[in-house]
Scaffold this active site. Structure first.
Site, PDB file in Angstrom:
ATOM      1  N   GLY A  16      -0.376  11.712  -1.629  1.00 54.11           N
ATOM      2  CA  GLY A  16       0.595  10.623  -1.545  1.00 54.11           C
ATOM      3  C   GLY A  16       0.867  10.030  -2.906  1.00 54.11           C
ATOM      4  O   GLY A  16       0.117  10.232  -3.860  1.00 54.11           O
ATOM      5  N   ARG A  17       1.969   9.292  -3.000  1.00 56.48           N
ATOM      6  CA  ARG A  17       2.347   8.632  -4.250  1.00 56.48           C
ATOM      7  C   ARG A  17       2.578   7.153  -3.984  1.00 56.48           C
ATOM      8  O   ARG A  17       3.152   6.789  -2.953  1.00 56.48           O
ATOM      9  CB  ARG A  17       3.618   9.250  -4.839  1.00 56.48           C
ATOM     10  CG  ARG A  17       3.509  10.745  -5.112  1.00 56.48           C
ATOM     11  CD  ARG A  17       4.792  11.292  -5.726  1.00 56.48           C
ATOM     12  NE  ARG A  17       4.789  12.750  -5.766  1.00 56.48           N
ATOM     13  CZ  ARG A  17       4.218  13.461  -6.727  1.00 56.48           C
ATOM     14  NH1 ARG A  17       3.615  12.837  -7.733  1.00 56.48           N
ATOM     15  NH2 ARG A  17       4.255  14.788  -6.700  1.00 56.48           N
ATOM     16  N   GLY A  18       2.146   6.326  -4.896  1.00 51.40           N
ATOM     17  CA  GLY A  18       2.328   4.888  -4.771  1.00 51.40           C
ATOM     18  C   GLY A  18       2.820   4.304  -6.082  1.00 51.40           C
ATOM     19  O   GLY A  18       3.113   5.027  -7.037  1.00 51.40           O
ATOM     20  N   SER A  19       2.910   2.985  -6.118  1.00 51.35           N
ATOM     21  CA  SER A  19       3.449   2.322  -7.299  1.00 51.35           C
ATOM     22  C   SER A  19       2.548   2.458  -8.509  1.00 51.35           C
ATOM     23  O   SER A  19       3.014   2.386  -9.651  1.00 51.35           O
ATOM     24  CB  SER A  19       3.690   0.843  -6.991  1.00 51.35           C
ATOM     25  OG  SER A  19       2.487   0.230  -6.573  1.00 51.35           O
ATOM     26  N   GLY A  21       0.239   5.093  -9.003  1.00 49.03           N
ATOM     27  CA  GLY A  21      -0.115   6.454  -9.366  1.00 49.03           C
ATOM     28  C   GLY A  21      -0.043   7.400  -8.188  1.00 49.03           C
ATOM     29  O   GLY A  21       0.589   7.114  -7.173  1.00 49.03           O
ATOM     30  N   VAL A  23      -2.160  10.014  -5.479  1.00 50.81           N
ATOM     31  CA  VAL A  23      -3.436  10.323  -4.850  1.00 50.81           C
ATOM     32  C   VAL A  23      -3.485  11.824  -4.559  1.00 50.81           C
ATOM     33  O   VAL A  23      -2.584  12.372  -3.917  1.00 50.81           O
ATOM     34  CB  VAL A  23      -3.634   9.522  -3.547  1.00 50.81           C
ATOM     35  CG1 VAL A  23      -4.978   9.888  -2.906  1.00 50.81           C
ATOM     36  CG2 VAL A  23      -3.570   8.028  -3.825  1.00 50.81           C
ATOM     37  N   LYS A  36      -7.346   9.080  -7.119  1.00 51.77           N
ATOM     38  CA  LYS A  36      -6.129   8.346  -7.466  1.00 51.77           C
ATOM     39  C   LYS A  36      -5.977   8.360  -8.975  1.00 51.77           C
ATOM     40  O   LYS A  36      -6.736   7.703  -9.703  1.00 51.77           O
ATOM     41  CB  LYS A  36      -6.183   6.906  -6.953  1.00 51.77           C
ATOM     42  CG  LYS A  36      -4.910   6.125  -7.302  1.00 51.77           C
ATOM     43  CD  LYS A  36      -4.728   4.920  -6.432  1.00 51.77           C
ATOM     44  CE  LYS A  36      -3.335   4.336  -6.620  1.00 51.77           C
ATOM     45  NZ  LYS A  36      -3.003   3.363  -5.582  1.00 51.77           N
ATOM     46  N   ASP A 132      -2.583  -7.019  -2.538  1.00 52.03           N
ATOM     47  CA  ASP A 132      -1.479  -6.158  -2.107  1.00 52.03           C
ATOM     48  C   ASP A 132      -1.776  -5.551  -0.738  1.00 52.03           C
ATOM     49  O   ASP A 132      -1.660  -4.343  -0.538  1.00 52.03           O
ATOM     50  CB  ASP A 132      -1.216  -5.063  -3.137  1.00 52.03           C
ATOM     51  CG  ASP A 132       0.177  -4.425  -2.980  1.00 52.03           C
ATOM     52  OD1 ASP A 132       1.062  -5.084  -2.400  1.00 52.03           O
ATOM     53  OD2 ASP A 132       0.357  -3.282  -3.436  1.00 52.03           O
TER      54      ASP A 132
END
Length: 343
Positions: A16-19, A21, A23, A36, A132
């Site tokens: 997965g991708r987040g704000s 970086g 994973v 991550k 968050d």
């Protein structure tokens, strides 16, 4: 494409991708892990790397059945990698689960949130504020007979978003879940997590967040000035808990341990109740979307009512959720301006 992270870990594929970086599914000395890897610009920031190193004991020391454990902090000597090696959770995040289910039955929703609240209680007792809490940061471990909710990314938002030179007058967070006191410029303390978690519970039950929809500035204004609309068919004791945890005054909210206890007390009364039947006129109407913020990493889109921060965002597309925003001035918070609150 496989890559080495430090001297002990190898990544295999993106989970997965987040704000902050990406994973990866990784392999270490003790088997599969989640790695991550923070964005390159973050890893190249000496001040940020120093903060991570300083807070290493905090990131590694938080252990709880409803918190994703961090096993190791990897700081590469070449400065290219800054990564957190975490326990691998076999299951989707809560946002993905919501995309499929739309709304959860009250018993399932409360079970998820009670677990996360118990994890927050341990973190808050250790002086750690998540900052968050949102469905993207809640993972569902489906490896056992019943799904178990685990909160991830503890401390990451606080370390990355700590004010630096030239960032005065900015707030950082995910607009739908940001507490009123952050918008008003007050410090982020434990009650901000309670407010965000209550917003998540509202969303699990309703299919939309209480103050979402439209431009970021409008969303921030609603957090400060409006109260959440009641949810038809919700048992009164659960609605009272939601109202208390969505209180504008931080001191009026329950503490995490008390919230977890109270939610578990009412679980038997929720057994067998179906998801709420909320007609479409209770849901926020679509509103003009905002231009993209300068920071572009994206999380997955959520149900209608979550703030679309990407121009022309369609259901199930990607959007920025965790972003840096300008603090609205008094006129905007009073409803006298219609501009956005972005960089």
């Amino acid at each position: 494409m496989a890559r080495n992270i430090g001297s002990h870990y190898t990544t295999e594929r993106v989970l997965g991708r987040g704000s902050a970086g990406t994973v990866w599914l990784g392999e270490g000395p003790e088997g599969p892990v989640a790695v991550k890897v923070l964005r390159e610009d973050l890893a190249a920031d000496p001040e940020l790397v120093e903060r991570f190193a300083h807070e290493r004991h905090t990131l590694l020391g938080l252990e709880h059945p409803h918190v994703v454990g961090v096993r190791e902090l990897v700081l590469a000597e070449d400065g290219k990698d800054l990564a957190l090696v975490m326990d691998l959770v076999r299951g989707p995040d809560l946002r993905t689960h919501l995309t499929r289910a739309r709304r959860l039955a009250p018993h399932e929703a409360v079970t998820v949130v009670a677990g996360v609240a118990s994890g927050l209680a341990v973190a808050h007792a250790a002086g750690i504020v998540h900052r968050d809490v949102k469905p993207e940061n809640i993972l569902l471990d489906t490896s056992g007979p019943e799904p178990v909710a685990l909160l991830t990314d503890f401390g990451v938002a606080q370390l990355i978003d700590e004010p630096r030179q030239g960032t005065a007058g900015r707030v950082v967070g995910t607009p739908d879940y940001i507490a009123p006191e952050i918008i008003e410029g007050l410090p982020s303390r434990a009650p901000v997590d309670i407010y965000a978690l209550a917003t998540v519970l509202y969303e699990l039950l309703a299919g939309f967040t209480p103050f979402g929809g439209g431009h970021t500035g409008a969303v921030l204004r609603r957090h400060v000035t409006e109260t959440a609309a009641p949810l038809p068919g919700l048992p009164p004791e659960l609605w009272e808990l939601l109202q208390q945890c969505l209180a504008k005054a931080p001191a009026s909210r329950l503490r995490a341990a008390e919230l977890a206890s109270r939610l578990r007390e009412i679980l038997p009364a929720l057994d067998g109740l179906p998801p709420l039947d909320i007609e479409s006129d209770h849901e926020p109407s679509p509103a003009p979307v905002e231009e993209p913020a300068e920071e572009t990493p994206a999380d997955h889109d959520g149900p209608r009512g979550a703030v679309p921060l990407v121009r022309g965002a369609a259901p199930d597309s990607e959007r920025v959720t965790h972003t840096r925003m300008r603090v609205p001035d008094a006129e905007e918070l009073a409803g006298g301006a219609h501009g956005t609150a972005r960089l």
